[in-house]
Design a protein around this motif. Structure first.
Motif, PDB file in Angstrom:
ATOM      1  N   LEU A 204       0.797  -1.223   0.000  1.00 10.99           N
ATOM      2  CA  LEU A 204       0.000   0.000   0.000  1.00 10.99           C
ATOM      3  C   LEU A 204       0.833   1.278   0.000  1.00 10.99           C
ATOM      4  O   LEU A 204       0.370   2.316  -0.479  1.00 10.99           O
ATOM      5  CB  LEU A 204      -0.941   0.001   1.209  1.00 10.99           C
ATOM      6  CG  LEU A 204      -1.978  -1.128   1.224  1.00 10.99           C
ATOM      7  CD1 LEU A 204      -2.852  -1.036   2.469  1.00 10.99           C
ATOM      8  CD2 LEU A 204      -2.836  -1.084  -0.026  1.00 10.99           C
ATOM      9  N   TRP A 205       2.047   1.238   0.535  1.00  7.75           N
ATOM     10  CA  TRP A 205       2.846   2.460   0.568  1.00  7.75           C
ATOM     11  C   TRP A 205       3.122   3.015  -0.833  1.00  7.75           C
ATOM     12  O   TRP A 205       2.977   4.230  -1.043  1.00  7.75           O
ATOM     13  CB  TRP A 205       4.154   2.222   1.319  1.00  7.75           C
ATOM     14  CG  TRP A 205       4.967   3.478   1.450  1.00  7.75           C
ATOM     15  CD1 TRP A 205       4.724   4.553   2.256  1.00  7.75           C
ATOM     16  CD2 TRP A 205       6.151   3.796   0.711  1.00  7.75           C
ATOM     17  NE1 TRP A 205       5.679   5.526   2.089  1.00  7.75           N
ATOM     18  CE2 TRP A 205       6.574   5.087   1.143  1.00  7.75           C
ATOM     19  CE3 TRP A 205       6.897   3.122  -0.247  1.00  7.75           C
ATOM     20  CZ2 TRP A 205       7.709   5.700   0.622  1.00  7.75           C
ATOM     21  CZ3 TRP A 205       8.027   3.750  -0.767  1.00  7.75           C
ATOM     22  CH2 TRP A 205       8.416   5.019  -0.330  1.00  7.75           C
ATOM     23  N   PRO A 206       3.486   2.188  -1.826  1.00  3.06           N
ATOM     24  CA  PRO A 206       3.649   2.750  -3.181  1.00  3.06           C
ATOM     25  C   PRO A 206       2.359   3.368  -3.713  1.00  3.06           C
ATOM     26  O   PRO A 206       2.405   4.377  -4.431  1.00  3.06           O
ATOM     27  CB  PRO A 206       4.073   1.534  -4.019  1.00  3.06           C
ATOM     28  CG  PRO A 206       4.687   0.591  -3.034  1.00  3.06           C
ATOM     29  CD  PRO A 206       3.889   0.764  -1.784  1.00  3.06           C
ATOM     30  N   MET A 207       1.207   2.785  -3.369  1.00  2.84           N
ATOM     31  CA  MET A 207      -0.063   3.351  -3.814  1.00  2.84           C
ATOM     32  C   MET A 207      -0.322   4.696  -3.144  1.00  2.84           C
ATOM     33  O   MET A 207      -0.859   5.623  -3.768  1.00  2.84           O
ATOM     34  CB  MET A 207      -1.197   2.371  -3.522  1.00  2.84           C
ATOM     35  CG  MET A 207      -1.106   1.065  -4.279  1.00  2.84           C
ATOM     36  SD  MET A 207      -2.448  -0.090  -3.889  1.00  2.84           S
ATOM     37  CE  MET A 207      -3.856   0.797  -4.566  1.00  2.84           C
ATOM     38  N   VAL A 208       0.062   4.820  -1.880  1.00  2.25           N
ATOM     39  CA  VAL A 208      -0.083   6.106  -1.184  1.00  2.25           C
ATOM     40  C   VAL A 208       0.762   7.172  -1.856  1.00  2.25           C
ATOM     41  O   VAL A 208       0.327   8.314  -2.064  1.00  2.25           O
ATOM     42  CB  VAL A 208       0.300   5.955   0.303  1.00  2.25           C
ATOM     43  CG1 VAL A 208       0.375   7.316   0.989  1.00  2.25           C
ATOM     44  CG2 VAL A 208      -0.703   5.064   1.020  1.00  2.25           C
ATOM     45  N   ARG A 209       1.995   6.810  -2.211  1.00  2.00           N
ATOM     46  CA  ARG A 209       2.854   7.773  -2.894  1.00  2.00           C
ATOM     47  C   ARG A 209       2.295   8.120  -4.275  1.00  2.00           C
ATOM     48  O   ARG A 209       2.431   9.250  -4.740  1.00  2.00           O
ATOM     49  CB  ARG A 209       4.276   7.201  -3.044  1.00  2.00           C
ATOM     50  CG  ARG A 209       5.006   6.932  -1.734  1.00  2.00           C
ATOM     51  CD  ARG A 209       4.995   8.159  -0.825  1.00  2.00           C
ATOM     52  NE  ARG A 209       5.416   9.346  -1.543  1.00  2.00           N
ATOM     53  CZ  ARG A 209       5.008  10.576  -1.255  1.00  2.00           C
ATOM     54  NH1 ARG A 209       4.142  10.767  -0.278  1.00  2.00           N
ATOM     55  NH2 ARG A 209       5.450  11.612  -1.959  1.00  2.00           N
ATOM     56  N   LEU A 210       1.663   7.148  -4.938  1.00  2.00           N
ATOM     57  CA  LEU A 210       1.052   7.400  -6.236  1.00  2.00           C
ATOM     58  C   LEU A 210      -0.068   8.433  -6.116  1.00  2.00           C
ATOM     59  O   LEU A 210      -0.198   9.325  -6.967  1.00  2.00           O
ATOM     60  CB  LEU A 210       0.518   6.098  -6.828  1.00  2.00           C
ATOM     61  CG  LEU A 210      -0.242   6.220  -8.162  1.00  2.00           C
ATOM     62  CD1 LEU A 210       0.678   6.789  -9.242  1.00  2.00           C
ATOM     63  CD2 LEU A 210      -0.805   4.869  -8.586  1.00  2.00           C
ATOM     64  N   VAL A 211      -0.873   8.319  -5.065  1.00  2.00           N
ATOM     65  CA  VAL A 211      -1.943   9.296  -4.845  1.00  2.00           C
ATOM     66  C   VAL A 211      -1.354  10.694  -4.675  1.00  2.00           C
ATOM     67  O   VAL A 211      -1.847  11.675  -5.252  1.00  2.00           O
ATOM     68  CB  VAL A 211      -2.794   8.919  -3.612  1.00  2.00           C
ATOM     69  CG1 VAL A 211      -3.763  10.038  -3.262  1.00  2.00           C
ATOM     70  CG2 VAL A 211      -3.552   7.632  -3.865  1.00  2.00           C
ATOM     71  N   GLY A 212      -0.290  10.792  -3.883  1.00  2.00           N
ATOM     72  CA  GLY A 212       0.351  12.083  -3.694  1.00  2.00           C
ATOM     73  C   GLY A 212       0.877  12.660  -4.997  1.00  2.00           C
ATOM     74  O   GLY A 212       0.737  13.866  -5.262  1.00  2.00           O
ATOM     75  N   TYR A 213       1.467  11.802  -5.815  1.00  2.00           N
ATOM     76  CA  TYR A 213       1.991  12.255  -7.103  1.00  2.00           C
ATOM     77  C   TYR A 213       0.871  12.740  -8.022  1.00  2.00           C
ATOM     78  O   TYR A 213       0.985  13.798  -8.662  1.00  2.00           O
ATOM     79  CB  TYR A 213       2.761  11.116  -7.776  1.00  2.00           C
ATOM     80  CG  TYR A 213       3.068  11.365  -9.231  1.00  2.00           C
ATOM     81  CD1 TYR A 213       4.064  12.258  -9.613  1.00  2.00           C
ATOM     82  CD2 TYR A 213       2.345  10.712 -10.228  1.00  2.00           C
ATOM     83  CE1 TYR A 213       4.338  12.491 -10.952  1.00  2.00           C
ATOM     84  CE2 TYR A 213       2.606  10.940 -11.566  1.00  2.00           C
ATOM     85  CZ  TYR A 213       3.600  11.827 -11.925  1.00  2.00           C
ATOM     86  OH  TYR A 213       3.858  12.066 -13.246  1.00  2.00           O
ATOM     87  N   LEU A 214      -0.228  11.981  -8.086  1.00  2.00           N
ATOM     88  CA  LEU A 214      -1.345  12.362  -8.947  1.00  2.00           C
ATOM     89  C   LEU A 214      -1.990  13.662  -8.493  1.00  2.00           C
ATOM     90  O   LEU A 214      -2.357  14.507  -9.315  1.00  2.00           O
ATOM     91  CB  LEU A 214      -2.384  11.232  -8.970  1.00  2.00           C
ATOM     92  CG  LEU A 214      -1.947   9.931  -9.647  1.00  2.00           C
ATOM     93  CD1 LEU A 214      -2.997   8.852  -9.460  1.00  2.00           C
ATOM     94  CD2 LEU A 214      -1.682  10.156 -11.129  1.00  2.00           C
ATOM     95  N   GLU A 215      -2.126  13.819  -7.182  1.00  2.00           N
ATOM     96  CA  GLU A 215      -2.703  15.059  -6.666  1.00  2.00           C
ATOM     97  C   GLU A 215      -1.811  16.255  -6.969  1.00  2.00           C
ATOM     98  O   GLU A 215      -2.300  17.328  -7.353  1.00  2.00           O
ATOM     99  CB  GLU A 215      -2.939  14.938  -5.159  1.00  2.00           C
ATOM    100  CG  GLU A 215      -4.065  13.978  -4.800  1.00  2.00           C
ATOM    101  CD  GLU A 215      -4.216  13.810  -3.301  1.00  2.00           C
ATOM    102  OE1 GLU A 215      -3.275  14.169  -2.561  1.00  2.00           O
ATOM    103  OE2 GLU A 215      -5.272  13.322  -2.869  1.00  2.00           O
TER     104      GLU A 215
END
Length: 224
Positions: A204-215
């Motif tokens: 899940l941590w890579p997915m959390v970072r992905l959300v931050g990048y997309l935002e």
């Protein structure tokens, strides 16, 4: 040393790892199926909420409000334990998929509604002036623009789904948390639970970072 031997026992973790991997397979399968079903149903629910006749819109609004407010654990228990009393039985995987998808659809509907309503009205008018049918205008004009706003919260919802799959252990589905609990009981050591937590973190941590990048990318695009 007692802390290390109790919660970070390497030998116990190595013995439990194959068990945790079996549970991880069920967790990933449950999460992926739920995301596909819930996201698709949520988009359809959003379109009903926005464009159906008023009575149907009201039903969609009630569904969205109820399932956003209802705890997933309560819904899961109702689906798995209560429905058999009226002759409807599902296995643990189907029950978990149904409960998680119903909740995800409600949240996805609101996310999609926000994205569609963010599209300028002129785009709708342009599609109408070209004589485009509703579904064609949605597919070619409206949704491609709305998706830029929709993707970050949808990704965040997907993370929540994978975390919520841990609730499936309540209905005895052999997911990652259930296997970790079983391994803990069998080995009389909580290290498998720590191992499960590390696996969740690794996924899940890579997915959390992905959300931050997309935002951040979306924010940069809107400020240009």
């Amino acid at each position: 040393m007692d802390l290390i031997n109790t919660f970070f026992n390497w030998e116990v973790l190595v013995r439990a790892f194959p068990i945790l991997l079996r549970g991880l397979g069920y967790t990933l399968m449950l999460g992926c199926v739920t995301i596909v079903i819930g996201t698709t149903a949520g988009l359809l629910l959003c379109l009903v909420r926005l464009y159906a006749i008023r009575p149907i819109q009201l039903l969609a609004i009630v569904y969205i409000d109820v399932f956003r407010a209802l705890p997933i654990l309560v819904l899961l228990i109702l689906v798995y334990y209560a429905l058999p009393f009226v002759g409807i039985r599902f296995d643990s995987f189907t029950s978990a998929t149904l409960a998680l998808s119903m909740v995800l659809a409600a949240f996805t509907a609101e996310v999609c509604r926000a994205g569609i309503q963010n599209v300028p009205k002129g785009q709708f008018e342009a599609a109408a002036s070209l004589g485009m049918p509703f579904w064609q205008s949605m597919r070619k004009i409206i949704l491609p623009q709305a998706i830029k706003v929709i993707i970050p919260p949808l990704t965040s919802n997907s993370i929540s789904v994978f975390k919520d799959t841990a609730l499936a252990s309540v209905v005895a589905m052999p997911d990652l948390l259930k296997q970790a609990n079983d391994a803990q009981a069998m080995m009389a050591n909580p290290t498998p639970l720590v191992g499960a937590a590390l696996i969740y973190l690794a996924i899940l941590w890579p997915m959390v970072r992905l959300v931050g990048y997309l935002e951040a990318r979306n924010q940069r695009a809107t400020t240009r």
